[in-house]
Design an enzyme around this catalytic site. Structure first.
Site, PDB file in Angstrom:
ATOM      1  N   ASP A   1      49.194  -9.882   7.726  1.00  0.00           N
ATOM      2  CA  ASP A   1      48.703  -9.954   9.102  1.00  0.00           C
ATOM      3  C   ASP A   1      49.089 -11.331   9.659  1.00  0.00           C
ATOM      4  OD1 ASP A   1      45.970  -8.371  10.606  1.00  0.00           O
ATOM      5  OD2 ASP A   1      46.825 -10.213  11.439  1.00  0.00           O
TER       6      ASP A   1
ATOM      7  N   TYR B   1      53.398   1.334  26.025  1.00  0.00           N
ATOM      8  CA  TYR B   1      52.625   1.325  24.781  1.00  0.00           C
ATOM      9  C   TYR B   1      52.774   2.675  24.064  1.00  0.00           C
ATOM     10  CZ  TYR B   1      48.695   1.830  21.627  1.00  0.00           C
ATOM     11  OH  TYR B   1      47.937   2.100  20.519  1.00  0.00           O
TER      12      TYR B   1
ATOM     13  N   PHE C   1      42.205   8.868  18.680  1.00  0.00           N
ATOM     14  CA  PHE C   1      41.604   8.913  20.006  1.00  0.00           C
ATOM     15  C   PHE C   1      40.861   7.571  20.181  1.00  0.00           C
ATOM     16  CE2 PHE C   1      42.785  12.933  21.998  1.00  0.00           C
ATOM     17  CZ  PHE C   1      43.677  13.338  21.024  1.00  0.00           C
TER      18      PHE C   1
END
Ligand code: UDP
Length: 342
Positions: free
Chosen positions: A37, A148, A176
């Site tokens: 990360d 995006y 979602f």
């Protein structure tokens, strides 16, 4: 070791919101995890398990990724690292195509070199654009309406091509609306800036913002506000574990929706927050936000069929409760400042 599920797993973006909840679950299942990360949006302290190694760096840094593969011989990669601000993707598309599309291609090149053929990918319901039918099934048309969504859909295509060409098996998990946090309040959602509905409604409760603005009350929905499918972040984490198991057992590539199948309006979220917090939410009603479809609700039945996964949390109060715990607890919904400046 010949079973991919026993081999170390590289998790990119594992210090981010969905990544850190998934890492926590996988570590609790006894899997060996290395997180990569760059801490641009991730948080060092979102990695709570001492056994999880955090490497600070970029997914597209092939020398670094190669050295990690040489050391750990990963059996699988779970790729979360991405930018996810829809509005910013419209004003700065190249940033999104670079970070969300080009960087994973570089990662895949290293995977191919090392013969690693299992990839779990954070995709999104934004790949569908304005749905041609509801609830949304995996065969809905994928026609994203912003960079995006396109930056993510292109990776889905890349993965399908890699499957055909060199046998990469992938799971494209189309999330979602991710929401909630850990049950113990140790980790949760911390975006800067925060644009998502549930944390913003809670910020209006704590006084961090003056009020929540409801974006539009004239949608074709029963109460006039937008309907979304809010999925608990721990249910998303569980789906990643099940997708890994499916692929490690030799399962074919899959693309699945991860949602509850339950649609919840903006007004219903505000009511749920008032019920959980016992406080009144200061609300202002404003115009529509550009690009918001009336309703986005998943049909999650394919994920159940192929992965044996379904959402355990279906009542949105089960998502609001941990989000409130995270925001009202000692951390006040914020991780300590990152070592790296944005
Ligand atoms: N929303 C809102 N006010 C806000 C933030 C969001 O009314 O301050 C609405 C937004 O228009 C959408 C829903 O809440 O209908 C969920 O938005 P969010 O940004 O959380 O997720 P998205 O569905 O855009 O991924």
């Amino acid at each position: 070791m010949n079973n991919a599920s026993e081999m170390p797993i590289l998790v990119t973006g594992g210090a981010g919101y969905i990544g850190s909840h998934t890492v926590r679950l996988l570590a609790a299942q006894g899997r060996k995890i290395v997180v990569l990360d760059n801490l641009v949006f991730g948080h060092e302290s979102a990695i709570v398990d001492p056994g999880v190694e955090l490497v600070v760096g970029d997914v597209g840094d092939q020398a670094l990724v190669r050295s990690l593969f040489e050391k750990h011989r990963f059996g699988a990669v779970i790729h979360f690292a991405a930018f996810a601000y829809v509005g910013e993707s419209v004003t700065d598309p190249l940033k999104y195509y670079q970070n969300n599309t080009a960087e994973p291609v570089k990662l895949l090149q290293v995977m191919q070199e090392f013969g690693c053929k299992v990839f779990v990918f954070s995709s999104t319901c934004a790949t569908y654009g304005v749905p041609d039918k509801l609830p949304i099934t995996e065969d809905n048309t994928q026609d994203p309406i912003n960079p995006y969504g396109r930056s993510k859909l292109m990776v889905e295509w890349v993965l399908a091509d890699c499957d055909r060409a060199w046998g990469l098996r992938s799971a494209c998990l189309r999330y979602f609306n991710a929401s909630g946090g850990s049950e113990d309040g140790l980790i949760g959602e911390d975006h800067n800036p925060e644009t998502h509905l549930i944390p913003r409604v809670l910020m209006a409760v704590t006084g961090e913002i003056d009020h929540i603005e409801v974006f539009g009350t004239d949608y074709h929905t029963p109460d006039g506000t937008c309907i979304r499918d809010y999925i608990h972040v721990n249910d998303l984490a569980d789906a990643h574990a099940k997708a890994l198991d499916h692929l490690a057992a030799g399962g074919e590539s899959v693309r699945c929706n991860l949602g509850t199948g339950v649609g919840v309006s903006v007004r219903e979220i505000i009511s749920a927050v008032e019920e959980i917090t016992g406080r009144t939410v200061p609300v202002k009603f404003g115009p529509r936000r550009a690009g918001d479809p009336d309703s986005l609700v998943a049909d999650p039945s394919f994920a159940k069929q192929v992965l044996g996964w379904e959402a355990r949390h279906r009542d949105v109060r089960d998502m609001v409760r941990p989000a409130w715990l995270w925001m009202s607890g000692p951390g006040r919904g914020r991780f300590p400042a990152n070592r790296r400046a944005r």
